[in-house]
Design a protein around this motif. Sequence first.
Motif, PDB file in Angstrom:
ATOM      1  N   ALA A 150       0.837  -1.198   0.000  1.00 57.00           N
ATOM      2  CA  ALA A 150       0.000   0.000   0.000  1.00 57.00           C
ATOM      3  C   ALA A 150       0.870   1.245   0.000  1.00 57.00           C
ATOM      4  O   ALA A 150       2.036   1.219   0.389  1.00 57.00           O
ATOM      5  CB  ALA A 150      -0.912   0.001   1.226  1.00 57.00           C
ATOM      6  N   THR A 151       0.238   2.324  -0.442  1.00 64.00           N
ATOM      7  CA  THR A 151       0.871   3.641  -0.465  1.00 64.00           C
ATOM      8  C   THR A 151       0.050   4.554   0.427  1.00 64.00           C
ATOM      9  O   THR A 151      -1.185   4.594   0.306  1.00 64.00           O
ATOM     10  CB  THR A 151       0.875   4.202  -1.891  1.00 64.00           C
ATOM     11  OG1 THR A 151       1.561   3.297  -2.748  1.00 64.00           O
ATOM     12  CG2 THR A 151       1.552   5.558  -1.942  1.00 64.00           C
ATOM     13  N   SER A 152       0.712   5.263   1.320  1.00 56.68           N
ATOM     14  CA  SER A 152      -0.051   6.166   2.175  1.00 56.68           C
ATOM     15  C   SER A 152       0.490   7.576   2.084  1.00 56.68           C
ATOM     16  O   SER A 152       1.699   7.794   2.112  1.00 56.68           O
ATOM     17  CB  SER A 152      -0.045   5.685   3.630  1.00 56.68           C
ATOM     18  OG  SER A 152       1.166   5.965   4.275  1.00 56.68           O
ATOM     19  N   LEU A 184      -4.193  -2.581   8.253  1.00 56.76           N
ATOM     20  CA  LEU A 184      -4.647  -1.211   8.450  1.00 56.76           C
ATOM     21  C   LEU A 184      -3.451  -0.266   8.449  1.00 56.76           C
ATOM     22  O   LEU A 184      -2.518  -0.441   9.218  1.00 56.76           O
ATOM     23  CB  LEU A 184      -5.403  -1.088   9.784  1.00 56.76           C
ATOM     24  CG  LEU A 184      -6.646  -1.955   9.938  1.00 56.76           C
ATOM     25  CD1 LEU A 184      -7.245  -1.762  11.323  1.00 56.76           C
ATOM     26  CD2 LEU A 184      -7.674  -1.627   8.863  1.00 56.76           C
ATOM     27  N   ILE A 185      -3.531   0.739   7.607  1.00 56.85           N
ATOM     28  CA  ILE A 185      -2.438   1.701   7.512  1.00 56.85           C
ATOM     29  C   ILE A 185      -2.949   3.076   7.899  1.00 56.85           C
ATOM     30  O   ILE A 185      -3.984   3.528   7.426  1.00 56.85           O
ATOM     31  CB  ILE A 185      -1.849   1.711   6.095  1.00 56.85           C
ATOM     32  CG1 ILE A 185      -1.109   0.398   5.852  1.00 56.85           C
ATOM     33  CG2 ILE A 185      -0.909   2.898   5.903  1.00 56.85           C
ATOM     34  CD1 ILE A 185      -0.671   0.188   4.437  1.00 56.85           C
ATOM     35  N   ASN A 186      -2.187   3.713   8.783  1.00 57.48           N
ATOM     36  CA  ASN A 186      -2.514   5.057   9.231  1.00 57.48           C
ATOM     37  C   ASN A 186      -1.304   5.953   9.021  1.00 57.48           C
ATOM     38  O   ASN A 186      -0.187   5.597   9.393  1.00 57.48           O
ATOM     39  CB  ASN A 186      -2.906   5.026  10.719  1.00 57.48           C
ATOM     40  CG  ASN A 186      -3.347   6.382  11.203  1.00 57.48           C
ATOM     41  OD1 ASN A 186      -2.537   7.250  11.496  1.00 57.48           O
ATOM     42  ND2 ASN A 186      -4.647   6.574  11.280  1.00 57.48           N
ATOM     43  N   HIS A 187      -1.532   7.104   8.426  1.00 56.42           N
ATOM     44  CA  HIS A 187      -0.437   8.054   8.184  1.00 56.42           C
ATOM     45  C   HIS A 187      -0.893   9.392   8.742  1.00 56.42           C
ATOM     46  O   HIS A 187      -1.219  10.308   8.006  1.00 56.42           O
ATOM     47  CB  HIS A 187      -0.167   8.120   6.680  1.00 56.42           C
ATOM     48  CG  HIS A 187       1.117   8.816   6.329  1.00 56.42           C
ATOM     49  ND1 HIS A 187       1.696   8.685   5.085  1.00 56.42           N
ATOM     50  CD2 HIS A 187       1.928   9.626   7.020  1.00 56.42           C
ATOM     51  CE1 HIS A 187       2.800   9.396   5.044  1.00 56.42           C
ATOM     52  NE2 HIS A 187       2.962   9.975   6.201  1.00 56.42           N
ATOM     53  N   ALA A 188      -0.897   9.455  10.074  1.00 55.59           N
ATOM     54  CA  ALA A 188      -1.528  10.585  10.758  1.00 55.59           C
ATOM     55  C   ALA A 188      -0.711  11.865  10.683  1.00 55.59           C
ATOM     56  O   ALA A 188      -1.250  12.957  10.814  1.00 55.59           O
ATOM     57  CB  ALA A 188      -1.788  10.217  12.211  1.00 55.59           C
ATOM     58  N   SER A 189       0.593  11.725  10.505  1.00 51.37           N
ATOM     59  CA  SER A 189       1.422  12.928  10.460  1.00 51.37           C
ATOM     60  C   SER A 189       2.499  12.744   9.403  1.00 51.37           C
ATOM     61  O   SER A 189       2.661  11.661   8.845  1.00 51.37           O
ATOM     62  CB  SER A 189       2.074  13.180  11.815  1.00 51.37           C
ATOM     63  OG  SER A 189       3.137  12.272  12.032  1.00 51.37           O
ATOM     64  N   ALA A 205      -5.044   5.263   2.767  1.00 54.40           N
ATOM     65  CA  ALA A 205      -4.021   4.536   2.017  1.00 54.40           C
ATOM     66  C   ALA A 205      -4.606   3.925   0.748  1.00 54.40           C
ATOM     67  O   ALA A 205      -5.788   3.584   0.689  1.00 54.40           O
ATOM     68  CB  ALA A 205      -3.427   3.440   2.895  1.00 54.40           C
ATOM     69  N   THR A 206      -3.756   3.793  -0.248  1.00 56.90           N
ATOM     70  CA  THR A 206      -4.143   3.126  -1.494  1.00 56.90           C
ATOM     71  C   THR A 206      -3.514   1.745  -1.485  1.00 56.90           C
ATOM     72  O   THR A 206      -2.288   1.626  -1.431  1.00 56.90           O
ATOM     73  CB  THR A 206      -3.627   3.911  -2.713  1.00 56.90           C
ATOM     74  OG1 THR A 206      -4.138   5.240  -2.659  1.00 56.90           O
ATOM     75  CG2 THR A 206      -4.085   3.241  -4.001  1.00 56.90           C
ATOM     76  N   TYR A 207      -4.364   0.726  -1.543  1.00 53.66           N
ATOM     77  CA  TYR A 207      -3.882  -0.640  -1.436  1.00 53.66           C
ATOM     78  C   TYR A 207      -3.684  -1.263  -2.819  1.00 53.66           C
ATOM     79  O   TYR A 207      -4.433  -0.980  -3.757  1.00 53.66           O
ATOM     80  CB  TYR A 207      -4.872  -1.493  -0.631  1.00 53.66           C
ATOM     81  CG  TYR A 207      -4.897  -1.145   0.835  1.00 53.66           C
ATOM     82  CD1 TYR A 207      -5.629  -0.050   1.301  1.00 53.66           C
ATOM     83  CD2 TYR A 207      -4.168  -1.896   1.752  1.00 53.66           C
ATOM     84  CE1 TYR A 207      -5.629   0.282   2.644  1.00 53.66           C
ATOM     85  CE2 TYR A 207      -4.163  -1.575   3.092  1.00 53.66           C
ATOM     86  CZ  TYR A 207      -4.903  -0.483   3.538  1.00 53.66           C
ATOM     87  OH  TYR A 207      -4.899  -0.155   4.861  1.00 53.66           O
TER      88      TYR A 207
END
Lengths: 110, 117
Positions: free
Chosen positions: B48-50, B68-73, B56-58
């Motif tokens: 995936a790309t986040s 589960l991907i999280n890119h909060a900051s 995210a794009t899986y």
Amino acid sequence: QKEVEQDPGPLSVPEGAIVSLNCTYSNSAFQYFMWYRQYSRKGPELLMYTYSSGNKEDGRFTAQVDKSSKYISLFIRDSQPSDSATYLCAMNTNAGKSTFGDGTTLTVKP
Amino acid sequence: GAVVSQHPSRVICKSGTSVKIECRSLDFQATTMFWYRQFPKKSLMLMATSNEGSKATYEQGVEKDKFLINHASLTLSTLTVTSAHPEDSSFYICSAHIRDMPTGKLFFGSGTQLSVL
């Protein structure tokens, strides 16, 4: 057919030898070409980055790109035991995602 | 050079539990982070790309409810393997693309070896 094909190896050479690692590709949209080195159970480390046909040299490493033949190479001169690792070629279009080769494992014997 | 810190380096867990892997960019802003899976003697398989602040794009075939991907900051992305099973055992690696760096120049974390019993 894979977009990126990398010579599978493994490769074993004596210390001091010249090493040639090679990849071919089929997607003519690839514009950026990278070589990464990966030690066992570690993340890859960027070694060389090129975006035009020709040669680029950095110390003992030379990256060669031939866009007309869709062929890239990495040459290692005076190879050292510390060069023993897996080498991954990678390529990008302008869009951003990298496409990796399967890697070639190199062993340099003292 | 830029440093990407990935933790933990190794985790062993029981089947059915969830595992969180952190990827942190030190001293730079990572506009995009990529998550990969790598099998022994195989190349990196993009999962995936986040991008910071967006979903995210899986890649095709990757279960987004499981990974589960999280890119909060701009400095932190996490991958959570939910309800892990033995077939999820693998080497997981993150990489970061720095704002204004040339396309394709990536900085990788040191990887996480996940073993599910």
